[in-house]
Design a protein around this motif. Structure first.
Motif, PDB file in Angstrom:
ATOM      1  N   PRO A  11      -9.809   3.493  -4.420  1.00 23.20           N
ATOM      2  CA  PRO A  11     -10.780   3.513  -5.419  1.00 23.20           C
ATOM      3  C   PRO A  11     -10.180   3.771  -6.781  1.00 23.20           C
ATOM      4  N   TYR A  12     -10.793   3.138  -7.412  1.00 20.46           N
ATOM      5  CA  TYR A  12     -10.612   2.925  -9.062  1.00 20.46           C
ATOM      6  C   TYR A  12      -9.108   2.310  -9.334  1.00 20.46           C
ATOM      7  N   VAL A  13      -8.188   2.539  -8.579  1.00 23.32           N
ATOM      8  CA  VAL A  13      -6.789   1.901  -8.894  1.00 23.32           C
ATOM      9  C   VAL A  13      -6.310   0.862  -8.267  1.00 23.32           C
ATOM     10  N   GLY A  14      -6.880   0.613  -6.983  1.00 26.53           N
ATOM     11  CA  GLY A  14      -6.627  -0.668  -5.988  1.00 26.53           C
ATOM     12  C   GLY A  14      -6.855  -1.784  -6.549  1.00 26.53           C
ATOM     13  N   ARG A  15      -6.105  -2.847  -6.198  1.00 28.78           N
ATOM     14  CA  ARG A  15      -6.275  -4.038  -6.523  1.00 28.78           C
ATOM     15  C   ARG A  15      -7.545  -4.756  -6.472  1.00 28.78           C
ATOM     16  N   ASN A  16      -8.180  -4.191  -5.328  1.00 29.41           N
ATOM     17  CA  ASN A  16      -9.450  -4.772  -4.924  1.00 29.41           C
ATOM     18  C   ASN A  16     -10.903  -3.845  -5.285  1.00 29.41           C
ATOM     19  N   ALA A  17     -10.426  -2.804  -6.329  1.00 26.67           N
ATOM     20  CA  ALA A  17     -11.348  -1.804  -6.739  1.00 26.67           C
ATOM     21  C   ALA A  17     -12.473  -2.595  -7.624  1.00 26.67           C
ATOM     22  N   PHE A  18     -12.048  -3.398  -8.273  1.00 28.07           N
ATOM     23  CA  PHE A  18     -13.012  -4.180  -9.084  1.00 28.07           C
ATOM     24  C   PHE A  18     -12.917  -5.720  -8.863  1.00 28.07           C
TER      25      PHE A  18
END
Length: 545
Positions: free
Chosen positions: A294-301
């Motif tokens: 969540p928030y910081v992962g490459r796939n979070a957004f």
């Protein structure tokens, strides 16, 4: 002072509790780098370690003592006194008392099961161990954080005795009482009930904190429920590393507190450093950052479905719960067989290219065809850009291939030697180069760079930082199609390329060439040089709380 009036504290236990996770290890110098990064982020308290446990921890504390800390306070960790020694005679407590830091965290037993089965101390003696240890350190001028080990198990087993353990620490001068879900056994509603009761009983006398583990997958939720119940001190580890399934993920908790609960967990303007800090710790531990974090992962957004991407273009809040910029992350539009023309147009614009509707339609069909064969452009952004360039006629190859050959020979005694020969054309000039390497990819990389370094000197600034191979059809055994993913970096940017084929070395060659070709496309200036490394080849005293 009431509990709710106390300033909020984040307590990062990565350097000690986090190191109890499998495969987690850092040198004293690396731990110092992590501590400095956490200070830059603005974490309130950093649990640096257990100075009485081993020489490496003692070295670390000597290094920490030489630094100036802008936002963080260093805490030393230890345990209550040995039962056969007075507190002032206990060597471990003496080391804590003599440590440069003003904060000490000590852990003590709370659960009757541990008193009976582990330390074999009767309940009354355990209360004296707690009180004596806290009082000694307070008398030495320390702020004492008391960690009540297995508190929630103890609370469910014998609430009265669990409370007496906390009361003993408070009456001896403990500033903070941390309620530890050491086994990670508790669910959010159990955490909320117990923390609410403790805050009501002792919140006017001490700060109440939470230390959760993730064995039920509730580490973050348990921490947030504790805060809602009145806790103002939250312990966890960066990226949730730690023993068994890990500690509560302080990275996620920090963003939740600040963006969802409106609690100023970090200094103003520091939350955008969250992604950088999380990735820094993972990289130092030689771990690939978890893309789905969540928030910081490459796939979070990251957005893949055509309808989702259309929604993002209309209003980002349709499919993003926060602005990725707030946590230092960025939006990713993923290219796949699910993509629409708008995705292709947007990715092309990011690369400084223009594509017509007709070209976009053709590119989508090409992507569908290639992904059916095993390509995976979500993880190979640079390869997709090169595909765009080829389809729009602006791709400039580094060379024309005549041939390449790899020889792998195992000598008597077990030594394996690899040699690669390439024959290529750059313009009207033919280059033939042979190089040795640790493996096929290494040897090919060295031969290729040797051949074209004079024409493309910036390639000396690029190194391969990751090399991954996946078998796509396990039923075919060694004859299966393989997918090779390569990450390359110039020290400032990192990009991914892909190769797919039945021949592993052939797929590796394709990914290798694209990793270099991307950096040399027109207008693609290479960043400032980074220290060069060789190309990738195919190849504490544990204390629970």
């Amino acid at each position: 002072m009431t509990q709710t009036a106390r300033p909020f504290e984040l307590y990062d236990a990565t350097l000690r509790d986090g190191m109890q996770g499998e495969g987690m290890s850092l040198s004293a110098e690396e731990k110092l780098r992590v501590a400095l990064k956490l200070d830059e982020l603005g974490v309130t308290l950093i649990e640096a370690g257990f100075p009485a446990s081993n020489p490496k921890e003692q070295e670390l504390f000597a290094l920490l003592a030489q630094e100036t800390w802008t936002h963080s306070t260093i805490a030393a960790f230890g345990m209550t006194r040995r039962r056969d020694l007075r507190a002032d005679e206990d060597p471990s407590l003496r080391i804590l008392a003599d440590a440069f830091c003003d904060v000490t965290t000590i852990v003590g037993k709370t659960w009757g099961l541990h008193l009976e089965k582990v330390v074999r101390v009767d309940p009354a003696e355990n209360l004296r161990l707690i009180a004596d240890s806290v009082a000694f350190l307070v008398g030495e001028g320390k702020r004492v954080i008391y960690d009540a080990e297995h508190f929630f198990d103890a609370w469910r087993d014998d609430r009265e005795y669990a409370h007496r353990c906390l009361r003993a620490a408070v009456e001896a001068g403990a500033d903070t009482l941390t309620l530890c879900d050491t086994n990670g056994s508790s669910l959010p509603m159990q955490i909320h009930e117990a923390v609410s009761a403790v805050v009501a009983e002792l919140g006017e006398h001490a700060r109440i904190g939470i230390h959760a583990h993730d064995d039920t997958g509730c580490g973050v939720a348990n921490s947030l429920l504790a805060v809602q119940a009145g806790a103002t001190h939250v312990q966890g580890t960066t990226n949730g590393i730690g023993e068994r399934t890990g500690n509560a993920n302080l990275t996620t908790i920090t963003a939740d507190l600040q963006l969802k609960l409106g609690i100023a967990a970090l200094p103003d303007g520091h939350l955008p450093k969250l992604t950088e800090t999380a990735h820094f710790v993972d990289e130092l531990l030689n771990r690939t950052p978890r893309p789905t974090q969540p928030y910081v992962g490459r796939n979070a957004f990251a957005h893949k479905g055509g309808l989702h991407i259309a929604g993002i273009r209309a209003d980002a809040s349709t499919f993003e719960h926060v602005d990725p910029v707030d946590v230092g992350n960025q939006r990713e539009i993923l290219v796949s067989e699910l993509a629409g023309k708008g995705t292709v147009v947007e990715k092309a614009a990011d690369a400084g290219l223009e594509v017509s509707d007709e070209q976009a339609t053709r590119i989508i069909e090409r992507v569908k065809e290639l992904e059916h064969r095993g390509y995976h452009y979500e993880a190979a952004d640079a390869s997709f850009e090169l595909l765009l360039r080829r389809e729009t006629g602006v791709y400039e190859p580094l060379f024309r291939l005549e041939s390449w050959r790899v020889i792998v020979e195992q000598r008597a005694g077990g030594r394996v030697e690899t040699e690669a020969t390439i024959k290529i054309w750059v313009g009207d000039e033919r280059f033939v180069r042979t190089a040795e390497g640790n493996g096929p990819v290494h040897a090919l990389d060295r031969a290729l760079r040797d051949a074209i370094a004079g024409v493309h000197p910036h390639l000396a600034d690029i190194e391969l930082v990751n090399f991954k191979v996946r078998i796509l059809d396990e039923t075919k055994g060694t004859g299966a199609v393989t997918r090779v993913l390569i990450d390359a970096s110039d020290g400032q940017r990192t990009w991914g390329t892909i190769g797919v084929g039945e021949n592993l070395i052939g797929a590796s060659w394709d990914a290798l060439v694209e990793s270099l070709a991307w950096a040399e496309q027109p207008g693609r200036a290479v960043a400032a040089p980074a220290p060069r490394g060789d190309a990738a080849d195919d190849d504490a005293v544990p204390v629970a709380r």
